[in-house]
Design an enzyme around this catalytic site. Structure first.
Site, PDB file in Angstrom:
ATOM      1  N   HIS A  53     -82.784  28.300  87.237  1.00 51.24           N
ATOM      2  CA  HIS A  53     -83.968  27.438  87.095  1.00 51.24           C
ATOM      3  C   HIS A  53     -85.144  28.057  87.830  1.00 51.24           C
ATOM      4  O   HIS A  53     -86.300  27.773  87.537  1.00 51.24           O
ATOM      5  CB  HIS A  53     -83.683  26.022  87.611  1.00 51.24           C
ATOM      6  CG  HIS A  53     -83.611  25.914  89.100  1.00 51.24           C
ATOM      7  ND1 HIS A  53     -82.515  26.327  89.817  1.00 51.24           N
ATOM      8  CD2 HIS A  53     -84.513  25.487  90.019  1.00 51.24           C
ATOM      9  CE1 HIS A  53     -82.743  26.137  91.116  1.00 51.24           C
ATOM     10  NE2 HIS A  53     -83.940  25.628  91.256  1.00 51.24           N
ATOM     11  N   LYS A  89     -80.425  34.165  94.490  1.00 52.74           N
ATOM     12  CA  LYS A  89     -80.295  34.705  95.847  1.00 52.74           C
ATOM     13  C   LYS A  89     -79.059  34.163  96.538  1.00 52.74           C
ATOM     14  O   LYS A  89     -78.728  32.994  96.406  1.00 52.74           O
ATOM     15  CB  LYS A  89     -81.549  34.319  96.652  1.00 52.74           C
ATOM     16  CG  LYS A  89     -81.587  34.874  98.030  1.00 52.74           C
ATOM     17  CD  LYS A  89     -82.884  35.645  98.286  1.00 52.74           C
ATOM     18  CE  LYS A  89     -82.841  36.462  99.549  1.00 52.74           C
ATOM     19  NZ  LYS A  89     -81.637  37.266  99.724  1.00 52.74           N
ATOM     20  N   LYS A 100     -79.300  24.471  98.417  1.00 56.45           N
ATOM     21  CA  LYS A 100     -79.935  24.801  99.704  1.00 56.45           C
ATOM     22  C   LYS A 100     -81.366  25.300  99.494  1.00 56.45           C
ATOM     23  O   LYS A 100     -82.292  24.874 100.171  1.00 56.45           O
ATOM     24  CB  LYS A 100     -79.092  25.885 100.380  1.00 56.45           C
ATOM     25  CG  LYS A 100     -79.505  26.253 101.771  1.00 56.45           C
ATOM     26  CD  LYS A 100     -78.668  27.379 102.331  1.00 56.45           C
ATOM     27  CE  LYS A 100     -77.193  27.076 102.371  1.00 56.45           C
ATOM     28  NZ  LYS A 100     -76.384  28.162 102.936  1.00 56.45           N
ATOM     29  N   LYS A 152     -74.015  34.196  94.873  1.00 62.09           N
ATOM     30  CA  LYS A 152     -73.140  34.629  95.972  1.00 62.09           C
ATOM     31  C   LYS A 152     -72.293  35.789  95.487  1.00 62.09           C
ATOM     32  O   LYS A 152     -71.961  35.860  94.298  1.00 62.09           O
ATOM     33  CB  LYS A 152     -72.204  33.482  96.394  1.00 62.09           C
ATOM     34  CG  LYS A 152     -71.702  33.628  97.814  1.00 62.09           C
ATOM     35  CD  LYS A 152     -72.772  33.231  98.801  1.00 62.09           C
ATOM     36  CE  LYS A 152     -72.351  33.358 100.232  1.00 62.09           C
ATOM     37  NZ  LYS A 152     -73.367  32.805 101.133  1.00 62.09           N
ATOM     38  N   SER A 187     -84.979  35.263 104.772  1.00 60.15           N
ATOM     39  CA  SER A 187     -84.790  36.250 103.697  1.00 60.15           C
ATOM     40  C   SER A 187     -85.951  36.158 102.703  1.00 60.15           C
ATOM     41  O   SER A 187     -86.423  37.175 102.194  1.00 60.15           O
ATOM     42  CB  SER A 187     -83.485  35.976 102.951  1.00 60.15           C
ATOM     43  OG  SER A 187     -82.404  36.559 103.627  1.00 60.15           O
TER      44      SER A 187
HETATM   45  P1  NAD Z   1     -69.765  36.969 110.798  1.00 62.22           P
HETATM   46  O1  NAD Z   1     -68.806  37.808 110.057  1.00 62.22           O
HETATM   47  O2  NAD Z   1     -70.911  37.620 111.474  1.00 62.22           O
HETATM   48  O3  NAD Z   1     -69.020  36.072 111.897  1.00 62.22           O
HETATM   49  C1  NAD Z   1     -67.916  35.262 111.630  1.00 62.22           C
HETATM   50  C2  NAD Z   1     -67.146  35.127 112.940  1.00 62.22           C
HETATM   51  O4  NAD Z   1     -66.120  34.156 112.759  1.00 62.22           O
HETATM   52  C3  NAD Z   1     -66.474  36.431 113.354  1.00 62.22           C
HETATM   53  O5  NAD Z   1     -66.732  36.672 114.709  1.00 62.22           O
HETATM   54  C4  NAD Z   1     -65.009  36.180 113.049  1.00 62.22           C
HETATM   55  O6  NAD Z   1     -64.136  36.922 113.898  1.00 62.22           O
HETATM   56  C5  NAD Z   1     -64.921  34.683 113.307  1.00 62.22           C
HETATM   57  N1  NAD Z   1     -63.769  34.060 112.654  1.00 62.22           N
HETATM   58  C6  NAD Z   1     -63.174  34.360 111.478  1.00 62.22           C
HETATM   59  N2  NAD Z   1     -62.155  33.529 111.217  1.00 62.22           N
HETATM   60  C7  NAD Z   1     -62.081  32.679 112.260  1.00 62.22           C
HETATM   61  C8  NAD Z   1     -61.220  31.604 112.581  1.00 62.22           C
HETATM   62  N3  NAD Z   1     -60.235  31.242 111.779  1.00 62.22           N
HETATM   63  N4  NAD Z   1     -61.427  30.961 113.755  1.00 62.22           N
HETATM   64  C9  NAD Z   1     -62.425  31.329 114.591  1.00 62.22           C
HETATM   65  N5  NAD Z   1     -63.280  32.346 114.339  1.00 62.22           N
HETATM   66  C10 NAD Z   1     -63.114  33.008 113.175  1.00 62.22           C
HETATM   67  O7  NAD Z   1     -70.264  35.881 109.718  1.00 62.22           O
HETATM   68  P2  NAD Z   1     -71.597  35.028 109.784  1.00 62.22           P
HETATM   69  O8  NAD Z   1     -72.652  35.766 109.047  1.00 62.22           O
HETATM   70  O9  NAD Z   1     -71.854  34.560 111.166  1.00 62.22           O
HETATM   71  O10 NAD Z   1     -71.188  33.802 108.842  1.00 62.22           O
HETATM   72  C11 NAD Z   1     -70.446  32.710 109.345  1.00 62.22           C
HETATM   73  C12 NAD Z   1     -70.598  31.533 108.392  1.00 62.22           C
HETATM   74  O11 NAD Z   1     -71.985  31.228 108.265  1.00 62.22           O
HETATM   75  C13 NAD Z   1     -70.071  31.772 106.979  1.00 62.22           C
HETATM   76  O12 NAD Z   1     -69.582  30.549 106.471  1.00 62.22           O
HETATM   77  C14 NAD Z   1     -71.316  32.142 106.217  1.00 62.22           C
HETATM   78  O13 NAD Z   1     -71.215  31.875 104.816  1.00 62.22           O
HETATM   79  C15 NAD Z   1     -72.345  31.246 106.883  1.00 62.22           C
HETATM   80  N6  NAD Z   1     -73.737  31.685 106.747  1.00 62.22           N
HETATM   81  C16 NAD Z   1     -74.134  32.903 107.202  1.00 62.22           C
HETATM   82  C17 NAD Z   1     -75.476  33.262 107.070  1.00 62.22           C
HETATM   83  C18 NAD Z   1     -76.013  34.566 107.627  1.00 62.22           C
HETATM   84  O14 NAD Z   1     -77.243  34.754 107.636  1.00 62.22           O
HETATM   85  N7  NAD Z   1     -75.197  35.464 108.118  1.00 62.22           N
HETATM   86  C19 NAD Z   1     -76.390  32.402 106.447  1.00 62.22           C
HETATM   87  C20 NAD Z   1     -75.935  31.163 106.005  1.00 62.22           C
HETATM   88  C21 NAD Z   1     -74.608  30.810 106.152  1.00 62.22           C
END
Ligand code: NAD
Length: 468
Positions: free
Chosen positions: A64, A69, A93, A105, A361
């Site tokens: 839309h 992204k 979002k 995604k 972003s």
């Molecule tokens: P990341 O890979 O930088 O960090 C994830 C962390 O969680 C790691 O340190 C990992 O070891 C830890 N982890 C994994 N499994 C685990 C568990 N079972 N218990 C405890 N810790 C655990 O990822 P991120 O970018 O920080 O993303 C984290 C979440 O945030 C995801 O759901 C992602 O979709 C969401 N998110 C990220 C962004 C972004 O800008 N990076 C934006 C929006 C949403």
């Protein structure tokens, strides 16, 4: 544990919200469904000479608005249902925080810890090549970003691969966001999602009504916080909260967690995690071997910031936090969310709370398309204007400001200042708007956020005359 898939959970939230709107069923269906999914495999040569077949996906949920992204995740638990669910969440979002994209995604099914840097580079470049070949990436088509298991380094490999094969190179840097600054990234992107989480929690803690209902004092200061996941989102959120006076009483990682009622310095904890590969043994804290137990710790705010489906109908009854702040995508199953809401727990939904990443972003993409650093044209002019104004005030009052005060008061906005200001404005506005919708419809904040997203997307279709 909840039996329904991640996509079915997102749809459950959608239908709950859609019941509060008056849009025709066909239009609601068009908003809900995922437009395209590309599932593919490709071979990579490992360092030992063997060949491994990698499974990967890219889902574009809604056109839309274009481009679409959404992040790319590297995770051994990745699957098509999860990719579609996360692309769907991205659509809602983006609509909620008014960034002009459809949702998308991507995922590569690998545990990144099992691969060398050279292998990760080969995987990332080949993944990008496959996306280019099927027209699933481009500054006006689909723009990936970092997510779980990826960061600025992977985004640099993506833009480099894309630039080498793109037919038009002028706006090629806008094919992906979350890049290093030297590759066209923007200052403040790395911390953006965590800072957005902080702004969302801060606004909630300033809300007299919420704090009264929860029996908590106003303000972030003194709030006891437990965080799951000390990665990009969790670490930066923890730092901003710690700096604002919150007390981080527990941190959970995949291989163990730590707790301390007197507080944990997140920077020191992350240093320990990097040096030892585990949080266990961090001085001044108690080890928690099974880190899932920390989700049930007595605290004011629980921040799941790692993966989805960690708060389920199995453990929801034992969650003791007053606020669940969903920094990760989909950490609470739909059934668990209902159980928490019934008990009066306030849930700050993922769709809102982690929107800081896509917001910044968007700023990065605008910078790439305009080919100019934000603030470059006006910073010096603004500073000179402020100095002239302050000089006039000094002349009228006869009061002389010190050079240090003048320097701070007159300072023009840098790129990072502008990014932070735009992010704060977005998060604060979306918070107040969704609270208003929640109160008007008598619904929780997630349902309010979905109502807002559905209404905004429906309006776009209506304005185009597609669904009069
Ligand atoms: P990341 O890979 O930088 O960090 C994830 C962390 O969680 C790691 O340190 C990992 O070891 C830890 N982890 C994994 N499994 C685990 C568990 N079972 N218990 C405890 N810790 C655990 O990822 P991120 O970018 O920080 O993303 C984290 C979440 O945030 C995801 O759901 C992602 O979709 C969401 N998110 C990220 C962004 C972004 O800008 N990076 C934006 C929006 C949403």
């Amino acid at each position: 544990m909840s039996e329904i898939s991640f996509t079915a959970q997102v749809d459950r939230h959608f239908y709950k919200a859609a019941a509060h709107t008056k849009h025709p069923p066909g239009l609601l269906e068009q908003i809900r469904v995922c437009n395209s999914v590309y599932a593919f495999t490709f071979p990579i040569r490992k360092d030992d000479g063997t060949i491994e077949v990698i499974h990967a996906w890219r889902a574009e949920h809604s056109m839309h608005k274009t481009p679409t992204k959404g992040g790319i995740r590297y995770a051994s638990h990745a699957n098509q249902d999860e990719v579609v669910a996360l692309a769907t969440l991205m659509t809602y979002k983006c609509a909620l925080v008014e960034v002009p994209y459809g949702g998308a995604k991507g995922a590569v099914c690998i545990d990144r810890r099992q691969y060398s840097d050279a292998e990760l580079e080969r995987i990332t470049r080949r993944y990008t090549f496959e996306l280019v070949a099927k027209n699933f990436i481009g500054p006006g088509i689909d723009v990936p970003a970092p997510d779980y298991g990826t960061g600025a380094r992977e985004m640099a490999w993506i833009v480099d691969t894309y630039e080498q094969i793109a037919t038009s190179k002028l706006n090629a840097a806008g094919c992906v966001t979350g890049k290093p600054i030297a590759q066209g990234g923007i200052r403040g992107r790395t911390t953006a999602t965590g800072l957005g989480v902080f702004f969302g929690i801060r606004e909630t803690c300033l809300d007299k009504g919420f704090m009264k209902d929860l029996g908590l004092q106003r303000g972030v200061g003194g709030k006891r916080i437990v965080i799951q996941g000390l990665g990009n989102v969790g670490y930066h959120a923890a730092c901003f909260l710690h700096d604002a006076g919150a007390v981080v009483t527990g941190i959970a990682e995949y291989n163990g967690g730590i707790r301390s009622q007197s507080g944990i310095d997140p920077r020191a904890a992350r240093k320990h995690f990097r040096e030892h590969g585990s949080l266990l043994g961090f001085p001044g804290t108690t080890d928690v071997e099974n880190s899932l137990e920390l989700l049930e710790a007595d605290c004011d705010i629980l921040i799941p910031a790692a993966i989805e489906n960690v708060i389920t109908d199995e453990n929801a009854g034992r969650i003791r936090a007053s606020i669940v702040a969903e920094a990760a995508n989909g950490p609470t199953t739909a059934a668990a969310a209902e159980m928490l809401l019934e008990r009066g727990v306030l849930i700050l939904p993922d769709m809102y709370l982690n929107a800081g990443g896509v917001t910044v972003s968007y700023f990065e993409w605008l910078k790439n398309l305009s080919h100019v650093r934000m603030g470059r044209m006006e910073k010096r002019f603004e500073e000179a204007s402020n100095r002239r104004l302050l000089a006039a005030m000094e002349a009228v009052t006869g009061y002389q400001l010190s050079e240090a005060v003048l320097g701070t008061a007159a300072k023009g906005a840098s790129e990072e200042d502008l990014v932070r200001s735009g992010l704060e404005d977005t998060m604060v506005n979306a918070h107040h708007a969704s609270c208003e919708v929640a109160r008007r419809h008598g619904v929780d904040l997630r349902t309010a956020a979905y109502i807002m997203a559905i209404d905004k997307i429906a309006l776009i279709y209506a304005e185009r005359g597609i669904f009069p």
